[in-house]
Design an enzyme around this catalytic site. Structure first.
Site, mmCIF file in Angstrom:
data_model
loop_
_atom_site.group_PDB
_atom_site.id
_atom_site.type_symbol
_atom_site.label_atom_id
_atom_site.label_comp_id
_atom_site.label_asym_id
_atom_site.label_seq_id
_atom_site.Cartn_x
_atom_site.Cartn_y
_atom_site.Cartn_z
ATOM 1 N N SER A 173 -27.538 76.966 -57.993
ATOM 2 C CA SER A 173 -26.259 76.321 -58.238
ATOM 3 C C SER A 173 -25.808 76.571 -59.687
ATOM 4 C CB SER A 173 -26.361 74.822 -57.931
ATOM 5 O OG SER A 173 -25.096 74.219 -57.850
ATOM 6 N N ASP A 339 -24.525 76.778 -46.495
ATOM 7 C CA ASP A 339 -24.006 76.383 -47.812
ATOM 8 C C ASP A 339 -22.521 76.721 -47.877
ATOM 9 O OD1 ASP A 339 -23.401 75.930 -50.468
ATOM 10 O OD2 ASP A 339 -25.048 77.145 -51.267
ATOM 11 N N HIS A 372 -26.130 73.281 -49.166
ATOM 12 C CA HIS A 372 -26.336 73.790 -50.522
ATOM 13 C C HIS A 372 -27.653 73.316 -51.121
ATOM 14 C CE1 HIS A 372 -25.364 75.209 -54.507
ATOM 15 N NE2 HIS A 372 -25.459 73.997 -55.006
#
Length: 401
Positions: A173, A339, A372
């Protein structure tokens, strides 16, 4: 640059602002590095931040050749406690499946460093710290930061520790954004790079979600235009709502349905009111209320803004491949099928850019319904993939088992 005191202990890793202990078979060093007025951090906004501190942890031992360094970059609401108990919450570190003895990032083999980013609230200088010019908390007087600023500060810490090259830099991320920045700005220092569930620039959708969170914080009357510490208040409600909204984006519809569905929370029927009738409501409220105990509201504003500003190609005439031109680093890019915050298409753009400059790159899309946050969870395919990549890179680097 400092020198190495002895194998296994960089000169900056000890001293009065460090502690050492063992936890779960890992040798942990918890430390604070201070950068004085003669060591300013040059920020993209034009400000030179000084003095400042960086809070970090190390795991394992540095080898004599200093060739086994793994740098872990944390995500938006993460911290330096990747593999040790978080002191504020008492909970285990946030990456226990990946870091530790016998794990893909093997602390018996590698010297692992994880730093709290600049602008954070876990010991690294951020908006809640004292502004030396006023003697009061910075608040909104803290300069706006970027992902590049975070990485620049990390590089300064490694310099202070006497560490030149990094065997591997890894993160998911926002951590993945930092990995990409490292690979572009300091390619000569990066042997291998693993960006996970990330993108080379933040999308309009993601900027929109962040803006909802920021507005929730700023709409809280306890925010006090960012000066809540001076007023003795805390915009806890606004920050909790921001966390709730963001947490939805970390999951997938399938994961939400599997975990909660429309199940009721501790009741047999709906109440015809606005209490938490559904389990998912109770879950989100819990996520919000516990988050405010460990995170600073202004740090949330600053770090989300840093992600929004991230566009790696912007300084290369809009051509992402040019950000990696000439790189000798080897890459492993990882995405997840469910995701939707940083979808596989975003990760493929990174791979295509690396292919365009003939970089050494592997890519894997892992099938999962966890969304995610899958990179933080128990994903055996991810572990086996990264173990294989790291082992192969270690052999090429000459790091023994």
């Amino acid at each position: 640059m400092n020198t190495i005191e002895k194998a296994g202990r960089p000169e900056g890793a000890g001293g009065p602002h460090s502690t050492e202990f063992e936890e779960a078979g890992i040798r942990v060093r918890r430390a604070l590095a201070t950068f004085g007025p003669d060591e300013p951090l040059a920020l993209d906004c034009g400000v030179k931040l000084s003095p400042f501190t960086i809070s970090y942890e190390t795991y394992g031992e540095l080898n004599a050749a200093k060739s086994n360094v793994v740098l872990i970059c944390h995500a938006l609401t993460g911290d330096q406690y990747a593999a040790s108990t978080q002191p504020l919450t008492g909970k285990p570190g946030w990456w226990p499946h990946m870091v530790g003895p016998g794990r893909p990032i093997d602390t018996n083999r590698f010297f692992v460093i994880c730093q709290n980013v600049i602008g954070g609230c876990m010991g690294t200088t951020g908006p809640r710290d004292t502004d030396p010019a006023t003697g009061r908390p910075y608040g909104l007087n803290f300069p706006v930061i970027t992902i590049a600023d975070m990485v620049r500060a990390q590089a300064m810490l490694l310099d202070k520790l006497g560490i030149g090259e990094i065997f591997c830099v890894i993160g998911g991320s926002m951590g993945g954004m930092q990995v990409l920045q490292w690979a572009s700005a300091y390619s000569e220092r990066v042997f291998s790079a693993i960006p996970i569930a990330t993108a080379a620039r933040h999308s309009a959708q993601n900027i929109a979600f962040h803006e909802v969170g920021r507005q929730a914080i700023m709409a809280d009357p306890e925010w006090k235009q960012g000066a809540y510490l001076a007023h003795g208040t805390n915009p806890a409600k606004g920050l909790a709502v921001a966390r709730m909204a963001a947490h939805i984006t970390y999951l997938s519809e399938a994961a939400l349905h599997r975990k909660f569905g429309r199940n009721l929370q501790d009741r047999d029927s709906i109440t015809y009111g606005f209490d938490a009738d559904f389990q998912i409501e109770s879950y989100l409220r819990h996520q919000g209320s516990t988050f405010v105990d460990r995170f600073d509201a202004n740090s949330y504003l600053y770090i989300t803004r840093a992600m929004d500003y991230f566009d790696l190609a912007a300084d290369f005439d809009g051509v992402l491949a040019n950000a990696f031109r000439g790189t000798k680093s080897r890459f492993c890019v990882v995405s997840f099928t469910s995701d939707w915050l940083f979808p596989t298409s975003d990760n493929r753009q990174i791979v295509h850019a690396l292919n365009a400059v003939a970089a050494k790159v592997s890519f894997v899309e892992i099938k999962t319904d966890k969304g995610h946050d899958a990179f933080l969870l128990d994903e055996p395919e991810m572990f086996s993939t990264l173990r294989g990549f790291i082992d192969s890179a270690a052999r090429a680097r000459g790091i023994g088992a």
